[in-house]
Design an enzyme around this catalytic site. Structure first.
Site, short mmCIF file in Angstrom:
data_model
loop_
_atom_site.label_atom_id
_atom_site.label_comp_id
_atom_site.label_asym_id
_atom_site.label_seq_id
_atom_site.Cartn_x
_atom_site.Cartn_y
_atom_site.Cartn_z
N GLU A 1 30.73 -46.55 49.25
CA GLU A 1 30.80 -45.09 49.31
C GLU A 1 29.72 -44.50 50.22
O GLU A 1 28.86 -43.73 49.78
CB GLU A 1 30.73 -44.50 47.89
N GLU B 1 37.76 -49.71 42.38
CA GLU B 1 37.33 -49.06 41.14
C GLU B 1 38.53 -48.33 40.52
O GLU B 1 38.62 -47.10 40.55
CB GLU B 1 36.16 -48.10 41.42
#
Length: 635
Positions: A176, A298
């Site tokens: 990220e 995720e």
């Protein structure tokens, strides 16, 4: 015994010879497709300071290492990869050479990945660290420094263990990178692309030139950009990388497109819908990327692992994870934007903390027992842990997902799988009620027919996850939710942590109806039905019996399984004797142990010192050979 409200009928019939095609296997009127077990990854972010000392302290702690041992003590293949943020902070910067090239110390990194190897877990190595502030101190040289760092890591591991050891490792770009709390080296649009290209070069150059065909097969794929992919204004780095790859796919530095899409309301459907929307948008704007495999790193029900939520404590989370897998399988088979799905992973390997031992997004409830000297950690397996064990029992080929209506509001998801050479010798079918409904009762009467070819001599076993009776949190709450559960309560919780076994006995004939009576089950519930041919490989002896201390007079015992031989396992037996001349005692008597571990706490006046051995018992009530005998001496 609960009153009967649910009857699930399973009709097993001997079918005609199967037909084969290039893509699938047909048994009767059911088409089976090769089933890659694409859901076997977990992950977490270590607590503490993000530097060499902080990450080392967390990953080396006895609590974390016992957490990892418990996570690894699932059936073979249940969890294969673990993705740990900041893992490379275990690498320590030493100094610069006279030429300005950094030198690194790998002792702590080596020790940790050796533990993962011992536990049969492969790391997902995110190139995400800044040892000694090397990259922020020399931003103009990052094109070289990142390539050197990556190549040095890989070459160091090859020198220690050979290239084959790394064949199951996964490599990924910075997690990220568009988020400020992760982008700790201040990537710009230009420096981020420079970083990704340098990582790709480092992976490609590691190990020297590959001359042989075998060496060429050891190509190390790079995953990325591991992004949230919100708006292009908020998350420009990840979108920019996609644009570069779309312009010339042959020069794209990543081989597998990874992204993060969690649910919004805790449901499996929302996880899948998020992926469908994101990939549709990506393929519309960047059509060349349709050729890349994709992975949701995720795939969790809802963001925020530490936020306590009641459903994460009990069977509802187990059912949600099961549904997530089943819905993604259906979407992959349907083609479209999910046809290139390579894997999904679950961020649930964290250590929970008081007072949210069960309700955080974890596989295990963690109790930090601060009143003992020294303090220690106790773990209880949550139903979601058991769900991963049940998924590991699925076969090598699977049919498409089926929905069977319960009533106007609810339906049961059914996933049939088989294994065998030529004909089906093993069948595993999962039945899943609505994952977020409950706990509640529903009057459901349905007769379900399964047609399959299997040898005449067979046996079956049925296991269930069901609210309350397989919810350790329920036992804990009935006792007042103590921060430090005593030994009696811990044993009571652990007796409810595995799937509930329903034994109806072997089936020796066909054309007869088997009724699995699940007797007024409150929603949600998960059922795994396994049918085993006598021709299926027999149980092999358990391997690598390990005994580690939990606290004084308490040990965690685990062992390794051999692939394929444990699909028809019913339970394990753990035997102990205090001295070589003593009689062996079955210390797991009365326990259902479908997974390869057992926590032994014999009481205040008993000793854990002595000799241990383990064997398995299959659905035919035949025993495997015993493991090697291991002696344990408490220090």
């Amino acid at each position: 015994m609960w009153m009967l409200l649910l009857l699930l009928g399973v009709l097993l019939v001997l079918d005609a010879a199967p037909r084969h095609s290039h893509a699938h296997y047909t048994s009767g009127d059911v088409v089976y497709h090769t089933l890659p077990h694409f859901w076997t990854g977990v992950g977490f972010c270590p607590a503490g300071e993000i530097n060499h000392g902080g990450i080392s302290a967390t990953l080396e702690s006895t609590a974390m290492q016992l957490n990892l041992r418990q996570i690894a003590a699932l059936p073979v293949g249940a969890i294969t990869h673990i993705r740990i943020h900041w893992l490379l902070e275990l690498v320590e910067f030493l100094e610069y050479s006279t030429e300005g090239v950094p030198r690194y110390e790998f002792e702590k990194f080596d020790k940790f990945v050796d533990l993962l190897q011992e536990l049969h877990l492969s790391p997902v190595v995110e190139f995400m660290a800044n040892p000694g502030h090397v990259f922020t101190a020399n931003p103009e040289r990052n094109w070289f420094l990142w390539e050197h760092f990556v190549k040095t890591i890989i070459n160091h591991q090859i020198a220690r263990h050979g290239a084959a050891r790394l064949s199951n490792w996964r490599f990924e770009t910075w997690n990220e990178p568009d988020l400020r709390n992760y982008n700790r080296i201040n990537f710009t649009a230009e420096s981020y692309l420079e970083y990704v290209q340098a990582v790709r070069r480092g992976l490609s150059k590691a190990g020297g030139r590959r001359k042989s065909k075998r060496q060429q097969q050891l190509y190390r794929a790079l995953r990325g950009p591991a992004g949230l992919f919100k708006s292009e204004e908020r998350h420009p780095l990840c979108w920019q990388l996609l644009d570069v790859c779309n312009q010339e796919l042959a020069k794209c530095p990543i081989d597998i497109l990874t992204y993060h899409r969690k649910g919004l309301d805790g449901s499996a459907t929302e996880i899948l819908n998020g992926s469908l929307v994101l990939l549709s948008n990506i393929y519309q704007d960047y059509p060349q990327l349709q050729h890349l495999p994709v992975a949701n790193d995720e795939a969790d029900p809802i963001a925020g692992w530490s936020t306590p939520r009641d459903f994460q404590a009990d069977v509802r989370y187990a059912a949600t994870l099961m549904s997530t897998v089943m819905l993604h399988w259906h979407a992959k088979l349907a083609g479209g934007v999910m046809s290139q799905l390579e894997s999904i992973s679950h961020d649930n390997a964290f250590l929970s903390y008081h007072p949210y031992e069960f309700s955080q997004r974890t596989l295990l409830a963690h109790f930090r027992m601060n009143e003992t000297q020294p303090a220690h950690s106790q773990f209880v397996q949550k139903p979601v842990y058991a769900a991963l064990g049940m998924l590991a029992k699925l076969g090598t080929r699977a049919a498409d997902l089926e929905l069977v209506n319960m009533d106007s509001k609810h339906s049961v998801q059914v996933l049939r799988t088989i294994s065998g050479n030529g004909i089906a010798q093993y069948m595993a079918t999962i039945f899943l009620s609505p994952e977020q409904a409950g706990p509640q009762l529903t009057a459901y009467h349905h007769k379900y027919t399964l047609n399959m070819s299997i040898a005449n001599e067979s046996a079956f076993i049925t296991e269930l996850l069901v609210p309350y009776s397989t919810d350790p949190v329920h036992v804990w709450q009935l006792s007042g939710s103590p921060a430090y559960p005593n030994a009696t309560l811990r044993e009571a919780m652990r007796r409810t942590q595995t799937p509930r076994l329903y034994e109806t006995g072997p089936i020796w004939q066909y054309n007869s109806e088997l009724v699995v009576n699940s007797a007024s089950l409150p929603l949600p519930w998960v059922m795994l039905l396994r049918v085993c041919s006598a021709a299926w490989p027999k149980l092999k002896r358990p391997q690598q019996l390990e005994i580690v201390e939990v606290t004084h007079r308490e040990v965690f015992i685990s062992w390794s399984e051999q692939a394929r031989s444990t699909q028809c396992l019913k339970s394990y037996e753990v035997w102990f004797r205090e001295r070589a001349a003593s009689d062996w005692q079955l210390i797991s008597k009365g326990w259902h142990l479908p997974y390869p571990s057992f926590q032994y706490a014999p009481g205040l006046n008993a000793s854990v010192n002595g000799f241990y051995k383990v064997r398995g018992v299959d659905v035919f009530n035949e025993s495997s050979a015993f493991s090697q005998i291991v002696e344990y001496l408490e220090l």
